[in-house]
Design a protein around this motif. Structure first.
Motif, PDB file in Angstrom:
ATOM      1  N   PRO A 158       0.942  -1.629   0.244  1.00 17.71           N
ATOM      2  CA  PRO A 158       0.033  -0.074   0.014  1.00 17.71           C
ATOM      3  C   PRO A 158       0.883   1.406   0.275  1.00 17.71           C
ATOM      4  O   PRO A 158       2.282   1.104   0.836  1.00 17.71           O
ATOM      5  N   VAL A 159       0.155   2.312  -0.882  1.00 19.99           N
ATOM      6  CA  VAL A 159       1.365   2.981  -0.738  1.00 19.99           C
ATOM      7  C   VAL A 159       0.402   4.343   0.239  1.00 19.99           C
ATOM      8  O   VAL A 159      -0.396   4.707   1.128  1.00 19.99           O
ATOM      9  N   THR A 160       1.464   4.462   1.219  1.00 19.00           N
ATOM     10  CA  THR A 160       1.914   5.684   2.451  1.00 19.00           C
ATOM     11  C   THR A 160       2.441   7.342   2.583  1.00 19.00           C
ATOM     12  O   THR A 160       2.680   6.861   1.563  1.00 19.00           O
ATOM     13  N   LEU A 161       2.493   7.666   3.497  1.00 19.65           N
ATOM     14  CA  LEU A 161       2.769   8.563   3.090  1.00 19.65           C
ATOM     15  C   LEU A 161       2.440   9.718   2.667  1.00 19.65           C
ATOM     16  O   LEU A 161       3.005  10.680   1.647  1.00 19.65           O
ATOM     17  N   VAL A 162       0.363   9.459   2.786  1.00 15.05           N
ATOM     18  CA  VAL A 162      -0.365  10.623   1.185  1.00 15.05           C
ATOM     19  C   VAL A 162      -1.387  11.032   2.641  1.00 15.05           C
ATOM     20  O   VAL A 162      -1.628  10.269   3.026  1.00 15.05           O
ATOM     21  N   THR A 163      -1.088  12.214   2.156  1.00  8.49           N
ATOM     22  CA  THR A 163      -2.124  13.008   3.029  1.00  8.49           C
ATOM     23  C   THR A 163      -4.022  12.683   2.082  1.00  8.49           C
ATOM     24  O   THR A 163      -3.494  12.228   1.203  1.00  8.49           O
ATOM     25  N   LEU A 164      -4.784  13.526   2.453  1.00  7.83           N
ATOM     26  CA  LEU A 164      -5.956  13.735   2.893  1.00  7.83           C
ATOM     27  C   LEU A 164      -5.726  14.033   0.920  1.00  7.83           C
ATOM     28  O   LEU A 164      -6.628  13.894  -0.084  1.00  7.83           O
ATOM     29  N   ALA A 165      -6.086  14.786   1.121  1.00  2.00           N
ATOM     30  CA  ALA A 165      -5.082  15.971  -0.288  1.00  2.00           C
ATOM     31  C   ALA A 165      -4.650  14.695  -1.380  1.00  2.00           C
ATOM     32  O   ALA A 165      -5.436  14.992  -2.325  1.00  2.00           O
ATOM     33  N   ASP A 166      -3.494  14.307  -0.930  1.00  2.00           N
ATOM     34  CA  ASP A 166      -3.110  13.193  -1.917  1.00  2.00           C
ATOM     35  C   ASP A 166      -3.938  12.464  -2.974  1.00  2.00           C
ATOM     36  O   ASP A 166      -3.130  11.925  -3.579  1.00  2.00           O
ATOM     37  N   ALA A 167      -4.755  11.994  -1.333  1.00  2.00           N
ATOM     38  CA  ALA A 167      -5.640  10.884  -1.932  1.00  2.00           C
ATOM     39  C   ALA A 167      -6.636  11.019  -2.688  1.00  2.00           C
ATOM     40  O   ALA A 167      -7.181  10.536  -3.582  1.00  2.00           O
ATOM     41  N   GLN A 168      -7.541  12.280  -2.683  1.00  4.89           N
ATOM     42  CA  GLN A 168      -8.287  12.499  -3.341  1.00  4.89           C
ATOM     43  C   GLN A 168      -8.226  13.020  -4.873  1.00  4.89           C
ATOM     44  O   GLN A 168      -8.806  12.724  -6.100  1.00  4.89           O
ATOM     45  N   ALA A 169      -6.593  13.610  -5.049  1.00  4.36           N
ATOM     46  CA  ALA A 169      -5.832  13.552  -6.106  1.00  4.36           C
ATOM     47  C   ALA A 169      -6.070  12.338  -6.986  1.00  4.36           C
ATOM     48  O   ALA A 169      -6.812  12.461  -8.432  1.00  4.36           O
ATOM     49  N   TYR A 170      -5.460  11.381  -6.653  1.00  5.53           N
ATOM     50  CA  TYR A 170      -5.309  10.183  -7.014  1.00  5.53           C
ATOM     51  C   TYR A 170      -6.532   9.958  -6.932  1.00  5.53           C
ATOM     52  O   TYR A 170      -6.995   9.047  -8.631  1.00  5.53           O
ATOM     53  N   ALA A 171      -8.047   9.557  -6.277  1.00  4.82           N
ATOM     54  CA  ALA A 171      -8.925   9.373  -6.338  1.00  4.82           C
ATOM     55  C   ALA A 171     -10.024  10.105  -7.711  1.00  4.82           C
ATOM     56  O   ALA A 171     -10.632   9.095  -8.840  1.00  4.82           O
ATOM     57  N   ARG A 172      -9.680  11.612  -8.275  1.00  4.41           N
ATOM     58  CA  ARG A 172     -10.327  12.443  -9.327  1.00  4.41           C
ATOM     59  C   ARG A 172      -9.725  11.752 -10.827  1.00  4.41           C
ATOM     60  O   ARG A 172     -10.065  11.210 -11.492  1.00  4.41           O
ATOM     61  N   TRP A 173      -8.044  11.530 -10.421  1.00  2.00           N
ATOM     62  CA  TRP A 173      -7.322  11.240 -11.360  1.00  2.00           C
ATOM     63  C   TRP A 173      -7.842   9.834 -12.311  1.00  2.00           C
ATOM     64  O   TRP A 173      -8.345   9.025 -13.605  1.00  2.00           O
ATOM     65  N   ARG A 174      -8.647   9.317 -11.231  1.00  2.00           N
ATOM     66  CA  ARG A 174      -9.203   7.782 -11.700  1.00  2.00           C
ATOM     67  C   ARG A 174     -11.027   7.597 -12.438  1.00  2.00           C
ATOM     68  O   ARG A 174     -11.361   7.278 -12.629  1.00  2.00           O
ATOM     69  N   GLY A 175     -11.196   8.984 -11.578  1.00  2.00           N
ATOM     70  CA  GLY A 175     -12.656   9.282 -11.985  1.00  2.00           C
ATOM     71  C   GLY A 175     -13.442   9.006 -10.148  1.00  2.00           C
ATOM     72  O   GLY A 175     -14.569   8.491 -10.623  1.00  2.00           O
ATOM     73  N   ASN A 176     -12.941   8.478  -9.463  1.00  2.00           N
ATOM     74  CA  ASN A 176     -13.069   8.236  -8.142  1.00  2.00           C
ATOM     75  C   ASN A 176     -13.104   9.544  -7.385  1.00  2.00           C
ATOM     76  O   ASN A 176     -13.130  10.457  -7.147  1.00  2.00           O
ATOM     77  N   GLU A 177     -14.258   8.782  -5.769  1.00  2.00           N
ATOM     78  CA  GLU A 177     -13.944   9.660  -4.344  1.00  2.00           C
ATOM     79  C   GLU A 177     -13.544   8.936  -3.524  1.00  2.00           C
ATOM     80  O   GLU A 177     -12.920   7.508  -3.766  1.00  2.00           O
ATOM     81  N   LEU A 178     -13.290   9.292  -2.416  1.00  2.00           N
ATOM     82  CA  LEU A 178     -13.076   8.363  -1.251  1.00  2.00           C
ATOM     83  C   LEU A 178     -14.632   7.913  -0.587  1.00  2.00           C
ATOM     84  O   LEU A 178     -14.938   8.970  -0.894  1.00  2.00           O
ATOM     85  N   PRO A 179     -14.185   7.415   0.239  1.00  2.00           N
ATOM     86  CA  PRO A 179     -15.944   6.481   0.942  1.00  2.00           C
ATOM     87  C   PRO A 179     -15.497   7.153   1.767  1.00  2.00           C
ATOM     88  O   PRO A 179     -15.206   8.110   2.832  1.00  2.00           O
ATOM     89  N   SER A 180     -17.080   7.294   2.142  1.00  2.00           N
ATOM     90  CA  SER A 180     -17.484   8.297   3.596  1.00  2.00           C
ATOM     91  C   SER A 180     -17.591   7.299   4.580  1.00  2.00           C
ATOM     92  O   SER A 180     -17.509   6.114   4.130  1.00  2.00           O
ATOM     93  N   GLU A 181     -17.735   7.912   5.626  1.00  2.00           N
ATOM     94  CA  GLU A 181     -17.108   6.505   6.309  1.00  2.00           C
ATOM     95  C   GLU A 181     -17.764   5.696   6.408  1.00  2.00           C
ATOM     96  O   GLU A 181     -17.801   4.158   6.959  1.00  2.00           O
ATOM     97  N   ALA A 182     -19.116   5.801   6.485  1.00  2.00           N
ATOM     98  CA  ALA A 182     -20.487   4.779   6.638  1.00  2.00           C
ATOM     99  C   ALA A 182     -20.519   4.053   5.551  1.00  2.00           C
ATOM    100  O   ALA A 182     -20.625   2.138   5.650  1.00  2.00           O
ATOM    101  N   GLU A 183     -20.084   4.229   4.017  1.00  2.00           N
ATOM    102  CA  GLU A 183     -19.560   3.209   3.052  1.00  2.00           C
ATOM    103  C   GLU A 183     -18.095   2.524   3.349  1.00  2.00           C
ATOM    104  O   GLU A 183     -18.938   1.490   2.925  1.00  2.00           O
ATOM    105  N   TRP A 184     -17.859   2.567   3.707  1.00  3.42           N
ATOM    106  CA  TRP A 184     -16.461   2.051   3.944  1.00  3.42           C
ATOM    107  C   TRP A 184     -16.353   1.022   5.168  1.00  3.42           C
ATOM    108  O   TRP A 184     -16.000  -0.502   5.012  1.00  3.42           O
TER     109      TRP A 184
END
Length: 333
Positions: A158-184
């Motif tokens: 797993p990639v680590t040392l990534v912040t919330l903004a980093d994770a969101q940027a990757y997700a947008r690149w894939r056309g995705n989002e981060l899950p909500s707590e409930a979805e997760w």
């Protein structure tokens, strides 16, 4: 007989060529052999935006548990829709593909460092336990052990040392989002209940079914689960939804900000390092990590929740992404 002798050499060469050319079976994820053989990019990665994802059919459930920490208490039922979710935590190989395609620079790279776990080898002068987090200059997703260590392989870890903004940027690149707590949590439960506080992820024979800390925390990780520290993605059996490492290995970012009561962690809080003056809001992370021990964290449960400063990159937090399905849609194939 004369024909068999004459043809034997050519036949042997043909069979040898066939063996060499025939695709070798790659062990499936969900085992040590499978995760060690996995390169980190799911089949069809370049062409299929849903490669490596599983379809979760939505429903109604009650997040949280009465058998956990105070901040895990249920607050009522919620409804989640259908969505696709990454079967594994986003790997270094996947994140490297994102960086290569976009030139993205992570927050740790821009800030100049990140928070790394370091086992304390002695106590402070007053006898108290020393903190086990260190801010290391030059640490980033490519150098998760710091600049003096060899760069990490761009593999299935797993990639680590990534912040919330980093994770969101990757997700947008894939056309995705981060899950909500409930979805997760809905995906992690797979139609069942969350384990309760005091229940470790063990099989019927008492063997670990996830990567978490066994041994004397924070001094020695005995590695009874097969790994002392971070493990590649997919080394343990999937849950009922076909998802790997929803419990243990690394915490995972969600799209929700932390609310309610905060539980103190003393020396175990990387936020005390404050890489960025002033810090940022705490964000909910889920799933526990290889640093969760029965004697300290015990958050290797679907209902468990933790906080992490959104702009602080650490060595125990990663993420996975989702793609929501519009109401009335077919949901793909």
């Amino acid at each position: 007989m004369r024909w068999r002798l004459a043809a034997g050499g050519g036949l042997a060469l043909a069979l040898l060529a066939l063996v060499v050319a025939w695709p070798r079976a790659v062990p499936e994820l969900g085992s040590r052999a499978g995760c060690l053989a996995y390169g980190g990019l799911p089949p069809g990665w370049d062409a299929d935006p849903l490669a490596g994802m599983a379809l979760i059919r939505g429903g109604r459930f009650v997040p949280g548990t009465e058998g956990g920490y105070p901040d895990e208490r249920p607050l009522g039922a919620v409804e989640v829709g259908d969505f696709w979710i990454d079967r594994t935590e986003v790997t270094r190989a996947q994140f490297a593909a994102f960086v290569a395609a976009t030139g993205y620079v992570t927050e740790a790279e821009r800030q100049g460092g990140a928070a790394l776990f370091r086992a304390p080898l002695e106590n402070a002068a007053d006898g108290s336990a020393l903190p086990w987090w260190r801010y290391v200059e030059g640490a980033d997703w490519r150098h998760p052990e710091g600049p003096d260590a060899a760069p990490a392989a761009l593999d299935a870890h797993p990639v680590t040392l990534v912040t919330l903004a980093d994770a969101q940027a990757y997700a947008r690149w894939r056309g995705n989002e981060l899950p909500s707590e409930a979805e997760w949590e809905y995906a992690a439960r797979a139609g069942g209940d969350s384990a309760r506080l005091g229940e470790a992820p063990l099989d019927a024979e008492g063997r670990p079914t996830a990567n978490y800390w066994q041994g004397v925390f924070p001094v020695q990780d005995a590695g009874e689960d097969g790994f002392a520290g971070l493990a590649p993605s997919g080394c343990f059996a999937a849950n009922g939804n076909g998802l790997y490492d929803m419990i243990g290995n690394v915490w995972e970012w969600t799209a929700d900000a932390q609310w309610g009561r905060l539980i103190g962690h003393a020396n175990g809080d990387p936020g005390q390092l404050r890489a960025v003056p002033g810090g940022s809001r705490p964000q909910v992370i889920k799933g526990g990590s290889w640093l969760c021990a029965s004697t300290y964290c015990a958050r290797y449960r679907a209902a468990a929740r933790e906080r992490q400063e959104a702009d602080l990159a650490t060595s125990h937090v990663g993420f996975r992404t989702i793609r929501r399905i519009a109401t009335g849609g077919t949901g793909g194939s």
